[in-house]
Design an enzyme around this catalytic site. Structure first.
Site: not given
Ligand SMILES: NC(=O)c1ccc[n+]([C@@H]2O[C@H](COP(=O)([O-])OP(=O)(O)OC[C@H]3O[C@@H](n4cnc5c(N)ncnc54)[C@H](O)[C@@H]3O)[C@@H](O)[C@H]2O)c1
Length: 251
Positions: A156, A143
């Site tokens: 985080y 991130s």
């Molecule tokens: N959306 C943003 O702004 C953003 C920014 C930077 C980084 N990220 C990172 O991107 C990645 C994906 O996040 P996203 O934004 O698509 O959110 P999201 O909530 O749509 O997706 C996250 C997924 O991870 C799954 N998950 C959660 N806990 C879990 C576990 N213990 N085991 C297996 N699966 C699990 C959830 O069920 C979900 O499907 C994450 O690592 C997040 O930190 C997101």
């Protein structure tokens, strides 16, 4: 970008960035193992890939459970013979946005377990398999919060800095084993995780957009493009790197 018949596992692929990444791998002809803690969501992503003419299966996995991660990878290898690409995407945010002195123990333990320990478990088992087969590629989803300070977000921030550190350190160890390890660092990207943050205050969306030079949130499929590129031979001299996709926020 050639990903045809590559065997790819994506964690957290039931929604958001993981789902978009799974579908893009599917479009490129990869064999996609769609993994998520929520089986229904994983099945939904896998069926969309298959409906579009791709190859996919869903496997339920909680990345905080070492045995479950082992089972995910051994089942994949038993079925498809190898593991070419591991995308460690599963991640959560804290439930409450509070300063460090008020940061809850629950948020600390839960976020570190999924975002940091989960990535360690997935890298550990994937690297055993990749070392044995003589090649491999890992893409971690870190991130912007793993590169820059972010307030009210300690667990985080800690977990994502750790993902960047694990990416670089492991890349150093495995370069000679034909295994590349990189990370993407998304900024604010439309997803369930971002929606949770936006719901925490009525003015937060406007404040965040003000910090983004491009004036908008990212889309999951924009992050997926970079993940697929890192997983492909188009980036074959790149290892231990982070790619920031943030519409200029880090500027
Ligand atoms: N959306 C943003 O702004 C953003 C920014 C930077 C980084 N990220 C990172 O991107 C990645 C994906 O996040 P996203 O934004 O698509 O959110 P999201 O909530 O749509 O997706 C996250 C997924 O991870 C799954 N998950 C959660 N806990 C879990 C576990 N213990 N085991 C297996 N699966 C699990 C959830 O069920 C979900 O499907 C994450 O690592 C997040 O930190 C997101």
């Amino acid at each position: 970008m050639n990903l045809k018949n590559k065997v790819v596992i994506i964690t957290g692929a039931g929604s958001g960035i993981g789902a978009a990444t799974a579908k893009l791998f599917g479009t490129h002809g990869a064999i996609v193992v769609v993994s998520d803690i929520h089986l229904e969501n994983a099945l939904n992503t896998a069926s969309q890939i298959v409906a579009a003419g791709g190859k996919a299966e869903a496997i339920q996995t909680d990345v905080t459970q070492f045995d479950a991660v082992g089972a995910l990878i051994s089942k994949t290898v038993a079925t498809y013979g190898q593991l070419d690409v591991m995308v460690n995407n599963a991640g959560i945010g804290g439930k409450q946005q509070l300063k460090t002195a008020e940061h809850t123990h629950d948020d600390w333990h839960n976020v570190i377990a999924v975002n940091q320990t989960g990535v360690f478990y997935c890298m550990k088992v994937a690297l055993q398999q990749m070392t044995a087969q003589g090649h491999g590629n890992i893409v971690n989803v870190a991130s912007l919060a793993g590169l820059k300070a972010s307030g009210n977000n300690l667990s985080y921030s800690a977990s994502k800095y750790a993902v960047v550190g694990m990416t670089k350190s492991a890349a150093l160890e495995y370069g000679r084993k034909k295994i590349r390890i990189n990370a993407v660092c998304p900024g604010f990207t439309n997803s369930a995780l971002l929606n949770q943050l936006l719901a925490s205050s009525p003015t937060i969306e406007e404040k965040i957009k003000h910090m983004i030079p491009m004036g908008r949130f990212g889309e999951a499929d924009e992050i997926a493009e970079a993940i697929c590129w890192l997983a492909s031979d188009s980036s074959k001299f790149v290892t231990g790197q982070t790619i920031t996709l943030d519409g200029g926020t880090s500027l």
